[in-house]
Design an enzyme around this catalytic site. Structure first.
Site, mmCIF file in Angstrom:
data_model
loop_
_atom_site.group_PDB
_atom_site.id
_atom_site.type_symbol
_atom_site.label_atom_id
_atom_site.label_comp_id
_atom_site.label_asym_id
_atom_site.label_seq_id
_atom_site.Cartn_x
_atom_site.Cartn_y
_atom_site.Cartn_z
ATOM 1 C CG MET A 1 -2.113 -0.974 1.001
ATOM 2 S SD MET A 1 -3.330 -0.887 2.339
ATOM 3 C CE MET A 1 -3.782 0.840 2.312
ATOM 4 C CD GLU A 2 2.780 3.605 3.648
ATOM 5 O OE1 GLU A 2 2.958 4.603 2.931
ATOM 6 O OE2 GLU A 2 2.165 3.665 4.730
#
Length: 277
Positions: A132-133
């Site tokens: 997600m990052e």
């Protein structure tokens, strides 16, 4: 990297965390100094050296640093908008991204096991955050970290927080982890494959590949172990659940204060854990 409004909410206790690493007196440098940015930077240089950071590292870190209006535009342009979780999660917990994370778990199974043994954080959580990052390190940002945090420190809105981030960046340089040129990240100073604030890099980064220095930009073992170390440092309970209402969900909220973001990480990790069964 296009930084979401949730990213800047991450680690809102960065200044307090850094204060636990070393004592920092209130900055004598004046934000928005009428004498200008260069004068302010000279004051910062003196303070950094007075804190014990080597003149060599301070000079290297601050060399050529200028005020960046683009950072200020991004900071001022942040929206406090909220969207329903169902809408938020659609673009973040995608089938393709989950499949790639599952592949990473298989390919790096020994590494994930070793990290869980040491820190107590299971692979699905780490893979979900990594995905997600930055999409597994693919989108880390390319803005100079020292310039970004110096710009935000010079601004009076959050000067104490970002002055501490600036000192932390200089300490990372002094420790020999990264050169100033290598310190590239998102517009608010987040750095590496899981987007640590630089103060958290200084406190939680782990040399897990054994090369002598933690590197959260290029070393996957260091990235994943450091992320686990951060979560452990914020109270992660080995073997406990991570979904909303369970003990470790509060720790995920320490990673990112956004309820939507934390729920998305928990959902992503649960999908991965189910795929492992």
């Amino acid at each position: 990297m296009v930084t979401s409004p949730w990213t800047i909410l991450r680690r809102t206790g960065a200044a307090a965390i850094l204060a636990g690493v070393f004592s920092t007196a209130a900055s004598a440098a004046t934000c928005r100094d009428p004498a200008g940015f260069d004068k302010w930077l000279q004051d910062i240089r003196r303070e950094a050296i007075a804190q014990g950071i080597s003149p060599r590292a301070v000079d290297a870190g601050l060399a050529g640093v200028t005020f960046d209006p683009a950072v200020m535009r991004k900071d001022r342009g942040q929206g406090a908008f909220r969207v329903p979780f169902e809408q938020f999660v659609k673009t973040r917990v995608t089938a393709g991204r989950v499949a790639k994370a599952a592949q990473q778990l298989r390919q790096r199974a020994a590494l994930f096991r070793s990290i869980e043994q040491r820190f107590g954080v299971p692979g699905p959580i780490l893979a979900a955050i990594w995905a997600m990052e930055t999409d597994f390190g693919a989108v880390q940002g390319n803005m100079p970290v020292v310039r970004s945090v110096a710009t935000l420190a010079y601004d009076c809105r959050r000067t104490e927080r970002f002055t501490n981030e600036l000192f932390a960046a200089l300490r990372v340089i002094d420790r020999g982890d990264l050169t100033p040129a290598q310190m590239k990240g998102a517009w608010a100073g987040e750095i590496g494959q899981t987007q640590f604030m630089i103060s958290n890099y200084y406190k939680y980064a782990v040399d897990f590949d054994g090369d002598g220095h933690p590197d959260l930009i290029r070393s996957v073992p260091d990235v994943l172990a450091s992320t686990a170390n951060y979560l452990k440092g914020h109270g992660w309970q080995r073997g406990a659940g991570w979904n909303p209402g369970q003990p470790n969900f509060a720790v995920i909220r320490e990673w990112n204060k956004s309820e939507n973001y934390a729920r998305a990480i928990a959902l992503f990790a649960s999908k991965l854990a189910g795929a492992e069964d």
